[in-house]
Scaffold this active site. Sequence first.
Site, PDB file in Angstrom:
ATOM      1  N   HIS A 111     -79.056  51.561  11.726  1.00 25.68           N
ATOM      2  CA  HIS A 111     -78.085  50.007  11.641  1.00 25.68           C
ATOM      3  C   HIS A 111     -77.379  50.304  10.303  1.00 25.68           C
ATOM      4  CE1 HIS A 111     -80.826  48.611  15.088  1.00 25.68           C
ATOM      5  NE2 HIS A 111     -79.415  47.961  15.558  1.00 25.68           N
ATOM      6  N   LYS A 149     -80.959  55.577  19.284  1.00 22.36           N
ATOM      7  CA  LYS A 149     -79.733  54.651  18.843  1.00 22.36           C
ATOM      8  C   LYS A 149     -79.374  54.172  17.434  1.00 22.36           C
ATOM      9  CE  LYS A 149     -79.784  49.476  19.414  1.00 22.36           C
ATOM     10  NZ  LYS A 149     -80.397  47.632  18.936  1.00 22.36           N
TER      11      LYS A 149
END
Length: 248
Positions: free
Chosen positions: A114, A140
Site C-alpha cells: 500500500h 495486491k
Amino acid sequence: MEPDQFALAATTNDLQRETQVREVADVVEFRMDKAKNPLSQLAEYDGELPIIATNRAQWFGGKASDSGRLDHLFTASEFEAVEMVDIELETARGSSWVLEEFEKGDVEIIISFHEFEETPDLNVLKAIFEACGQYGDIAKVAAYANNHTDSLNMLRAVSSVSENGLRATGISMGTIGSHTRAIAPLYGAKIGYAPLKSDESEYAPGQIPIYKLRSMIDTLRSSSNSLYTNIESDVNSYARKKVVENSK
C-alpha cells in the site's frame, strides 16, 4: 477461490454480517485488526462464504499492534473457513519464517503493498507487483491516485503482469481512482474489495459499497462480453464474405 476467476470480497469486521452480502460477494475479507474478539468470531462462524483473514498493522494503515499480530493470523489460518491470508510485502521480506508457517497450512497467501500518498510510475508498479508475486500466490497493490494518469498506470500494470501469468489485483485509492475498483476485473484483476454501505468510511478512501460495486462490475463485464461477441461475429461474417468473393 478458482485461480483464473475474479472474486469480489466483502470487507467487514463483523462476521455475523456475512448473511447481508451472501448474494453479491464471493468471499469475505475479515479485518481482524478492526474486529472485537476476532478469534471468537472465527470460531463461531457458520457462514457460507470463505474468508480472507487480514490483520493489518498500525504502521500500515490498520489497528493491530505488533504484539501477537502474526500469532493471531496464524491461528486464524487454521480455521476451515479461512482460505486466504493477507500479509504485507514488508513483512514477507523481513520475516521469511512467517511465510514458512503459513505454507504449512492449506491457505493461499496474498502479498499486499500500500502507498497512501501517491502512485509509483508504471515500471515501478510492475516491479512491486512482481516482488509481491515472488512471496505469495496473489499480488495486491493499492496506491493513492492524485490524477487520472495514476489510475491509468495502475490498470496498465495489472494488465501487463496478468498477461505474464501473475495472479494480481490493483486498486487506485481515492476519489479519482475509485472507478478502477469497477473496471480492474476487465484488465485481469483477480480480487475486488468493497465494504458494506454502513462501513464505507472505515476503510481505504474511494471505496464503493458492495451492492453498487457488484452491479457495476457485472454490467461492465456483460457489456464487454457483448461487444467482443459482436466484433467476433462481424469479423467472421467479413471473412466468410471474402471467401465467397475470392471463390468466384
